[in-house]
Design a protein around this motif. Structure first.
Motif, PDB file in Angstrom:
ATOM      1  N   UNK A 166       6.335  20.649   7.756  1.00 55.99           N
ATOM      2  CA  UNK A 166       7.628  20.210   8.293  1.00 55.99           C
ATOM      3  C   UNK A 166       8.508  19.574   7.211  1.00 55.99           C
ATOM      4  N   UNK A 167       7.902  18.884   6.243  1.00 59.86           N
ATOM      5  CA  UNK A 167       8.675  18.247   5.166  1.00 59.86           C
ATOM      6  C   UNK A 167       9.380  19.315   4.335  1.00 59.86           C
ATOM      7  N   UNK A 168       8.691  20.406   4.087  1.00 61.35           N
ATOM      8  CA  UNK A 168       9.284  21.517   3.336  1.00 61.35           C
ATOM      9  C   UNK A 168      10.571  21.986   3.998  1.00 61.35           C
ATOM     10  N   UNK A 169      10.547  22.048   5.311  1.00 66.68           N
ATOM     11  CA  UNK A 169      11.748  22.506   6.026  1.00 66.68           C
ATOM     12  C   UNK A 169      12.877  21.484   5.900  1.00 66.68           C
ATOM     13  N   UNK A 170      12.530  20.202   5.968  1.00 64.94           N
ATOM     14  CA  UNK A 170      13.564  19.175   5.789  1.00 64.94           C
ATOM     15  C   UNK A 170      14.185  19.282   4.397  1.00 64.94           C
ATOM     16  N   UNK A 171      13.338  19.526   3.391  1.00 63.20           N
ATOM     17  CA  UNK A 171      13.824  19.655   2.007  1.00 63.20           C
ATOM     18  C   UNK A 171      14.754  20.864   1.849  1.00 63.20           C
ATOM     19  N   UNK A 172      14.434  21.928   2.552  1.00 62.01           N
ATOM     20  CA  UNK A 172      15.123  23.214   2.330  1.00 62.01           C
ATOM     21  C   UNK A 172      16.372  23.373   3.180  1.00 62.01           C
ATOM     22  N   UNK A 173      16.406  22.678   4.309  1.00 61.07           N
ATOM     23  CA  UNK A 173      17.492  22.878   5.290  1.00 61.07           C
ATOM     24  C   UNK A 173      18.903  22.803   4.688  1.00 61.07           C
ATOM     25  N   UNK A 174      19.194  21.852   3.761  1.00 58.80           N
ATOM     26  CA  UNK A 174      20.558  21.798   3.212  1.00 58.80           C
ATOM     27  C   UNK A 174      20.989  23.075   2.485  1.00 58.80           C
ATOM     28  N   UNK A 175      20.003  23.888   2.096  1.00 59.20           N
ATOM     29  CA  UNK A 175      20.303  25.105   1.326  1.00 59.20           C
ATOM     30  C   UNK A 175      20.051  26.375   2.139  1.00 59.20           C
ATOM     31  N   UNK A 176      19.612  26.193   3.352  1.00 60.01           N
ATOM     32  CA  UNK A 176      19.218  27.349   4.169  1.00 60.01           C
ATOM     33  C   UNK A 176      19.552  27.043   5.625  1.00 60.01           C
ATOM     34  N   UNK A 177      20.841  26.848   5.872  1.00 59.39           N
ATOM     35  CA  UNK A 177      21.271  26.365   7.184  1.00 59.39           C
ATOM     36  C   UNK A 177      20.905  27.318   8.320  1.00 59.39           C
ATOM     37  N   UNK A 178      20.827  28.613   8.018  1.00 57.62           N
ATOM     38  CA  UNK A 178      20.542  29.571   9.090  1.00 57.62           C
ATOM     39  C   UNK A 178      19.112  30.068   9.103  1.00 57.62           C
ATOM     40  N   UNK A 179      18.281  29.543   8.195  1.00 59.56           N
ATOM     41  CA  UNK A 179      16.934  30.107   8.026  1.00 59.56           C
ATOM     42  C   UNK A 179      16.059  29.893   9.258  1.00 59.56           C
ATOM     43  N   UNK A 180      15.162  30.826   9.472  1.00 62.10           N
ATOM     44  CA  UNK A 180      14.094  30.646  10.446  1.00 62.10           C
ATOM     45  C   UNK A 180      12.992  29.856   9.745  1.00 62.10           C
ATOM     46  N   UNK A 181      12.596  28.727  10.335  1.00 62.75           N
ATOM     47  CA  UNK A 181      11.567  27.876   9.743  1.00 62.75           C
ATOM     48  C   UNK A 181      10.260  28.013  10.499  1.00 62.75           C
ATOM     49  N   UNK A 182       9.207  28.387   9.810  1.00 64.37           N
ATOM     50  CA  UNK A 182       7.890  28.454  10.438  1.00 64.37           C
ATOM     51  C   UNK A 182       7.053  27.294   9.903  1.00 64.37           C
ATOM     52  N   UNK A 183       6.664  26.398  10.821  1.00 67.29           N
ATOM     53  CA  UNK A 183       5.859  25.227  10.445  1.00 67.29           C
ATOM     54  C   UNK A 183       4.388  25.618  10.521  1.00 67.29           C
ATOM     55  N   UNK A 184       3.719  25.621   9.366  1.00 62.78           N
ATOM     56  CA  UNK A 184       2.318  26.036   9.315  1.00 62.78           C
ATOM     57  C   UNK A 184       1.356  24.868   9.499  1.00 62.78           C
ATOM     58  N   UNK A 185       1.859  23.653   9.246  1.00 60.94           N
ATOM     59  CA  UNK A 185       0.991  22.471   9.353  1.00 60.94           C
ATOM     60  C   UNK A 185       1.840  21.213   9.351  1.00 60.94           C
ATOM     61  N   UNK A 186       1.255  20.125   9.857  1.00 63.24           N
ATOM     62  CA  UNK A 186       1.888  18.806   9.803  1.00 63.24           C
ATOM     63  C   UNK A 186       1.121  18.003   8.775  1.00 63.24           C
ATOM     64  N   UNK A 187       1.767  17.657   7.672  1.00 61.08           N
ATOM     65  CA  UNK A 187       1.067  16.891   6.640  1.00 61.08           C
ATOM     66  C   UNK A 187       0.821  15.464   7.118  1.00 61.08           C
ATOM     67  N   UNK A 188      -0.335  14.925   6.761  1.00 54.25           N
ATOM     68  CA  UNK A 188      -0.675  13.537   7.073  1.00 54.25           C
ATOM     69  C   UNK A 188      -0.520  12.714   5.788  1.00 54.25           C
ATOM     70  N   UNK A 189      -1.130  13.200   4.717  1.00 52.55           N
ATOM     71  CA  UNK A 189      -0.932  12.638   3.379  1.00 52.55           C
ATOM     72  C   UNK A 189      -0.709  13.821   2.438  1.00 52.55           C
ATOM     73  N   UNK A 190      -0.701  13.561   1.141  1.00 58.84           N
ATOM     74  CA  UNK A 190      -0.559  14.674   0.184  1.00 58.84           C
ATOM     75  C   UNK A 190      -1.822  15.531   0.134  1.00 58.84           C
TER      76      UNK A 190
END
Ligand SMILES: [Zn+2]
Length: 280
Positions: free
Chosen positions: A158-182
């Protein structure tokens, strides 16, 4: 429709440890690359279902030869191997209609994201474009914007999608996992992850075909600010074109024009040069 796919590895469902994505680590890596291959193939299958007629893969992780070429789906072409001038963005040009970022991960500077980093973690502790913190997806968006190709699909935590959203406003985001730590995450089952990626890829290309997918939209003239791990590295970084020192450990890259590719190329030069300063 031509699709160009840059795939990393840390964003794959089930991968949470460097061993699983470090070539040469034996069994853990063999499992990791099998999981990766399935997710990349799922993106290819979905792209074809969505209307792709030509697909080029750019292997963007580590030694950049993580797939078994014989097992690549859909007759996709495969850019593999190291020291590519445009690294994670090698092979993209303005003939493509859509970009997929598969198995991407979060920025080193942000919230915990499984195996987060921003290019070389030994060199970079943060990166900003026009003042906003970015990860690899944002840095890579410089090249996407240069060629005018939209980022249509992003897969990762989900963090990856937050990072990418400003550059990919229309992208389809597939969440593969929810990170707990690194180094930990709640992962989708690989079968579920692959199904969602296949469906997401198809949906993404249908949006592209419908004209519903904007390009990254980075404001010009752009600047890339980098926080280096040591001041020695910042000094070496100033050897790259358009790069000036802004602090003890910080540098700024500007192209002096609207050339976003020039900024990315200077970033790549810094990525290769600064390691000569030695480790921390
Ligand atoms: Zn990687």
């Amino acid at each position: 429709m031509k699709v160009w796919i840059s795939f990393d590895m840390e964003g794959v469902a089930g991968i949470v440890d460097w061993e699983q994505c470090t070539p040469g680590s034996g069994e853990p890596y063999n499992l990791g690359r099998a999981l990766l291959q399935d997710e990349v193939n799922a993106a290819i299958d979905g792209a074809i279902a969505g209307g792709a007629t030509e697909i080029v893969l750019n292997d963007s992780h580590s030694t950049m030869s993580n797939l078994d070429p014989r097992r690549i789906a859909g007759g996709a072409q495969y850019i593999s191997g190291r020291l590519k001038p445009l690294h994670m963005m090698q092979g993209l040009d303005d003939s493509f209609d859509a970009i997929f970022f598969v198995a991407y991960h979060g920025a080193i500077s942000g919230r915990p994201s499984a195996l987060s980093h921003s290019y070389n973690p030994e060199l970079f502790s943060a990166a900003r474009i026009n003042g906003e913190y970015v990860g690899e997806s944002g840095i890579n968006a410089l090249v996407a914007q240069h060629y005018g190709v939209p980022i249509a699909l992003v897969t990762g935590d989900a963090i990856t999608h937050d990072d990418t959203r400003p550059f990919a406003a229309g992208a389809v985001n597939v969440v593969t996992k929810e990170s707990i730590t690194r180094f930990s995450a709640k992962n989708l089952h690989p079968t579920t992850s692959c199904r969602l990626i296949r469906e997401g890829a198809e949906r993404a290309l249908k949006k592209v075909a419908g004209g519903d997918m904007p390009t990254p939209g980075i404001e010009l003239p752009a600047r890339l600010d980098l926080e280096m791990q040591t001041s020695d590295m910042a000094e070496l970084a100033t050897w790259a074109k358009g790069t000036t020192r802004t602090g003890d450990r910080t540098v700024r890259v500007e192209s002096g024009s609207d050339n976003l590719l020039a900024i990315f190329e200077s970033f790549m030069a810094i990525n290769y040069l600064a390691r000569a300063a030695g480790g921390r």
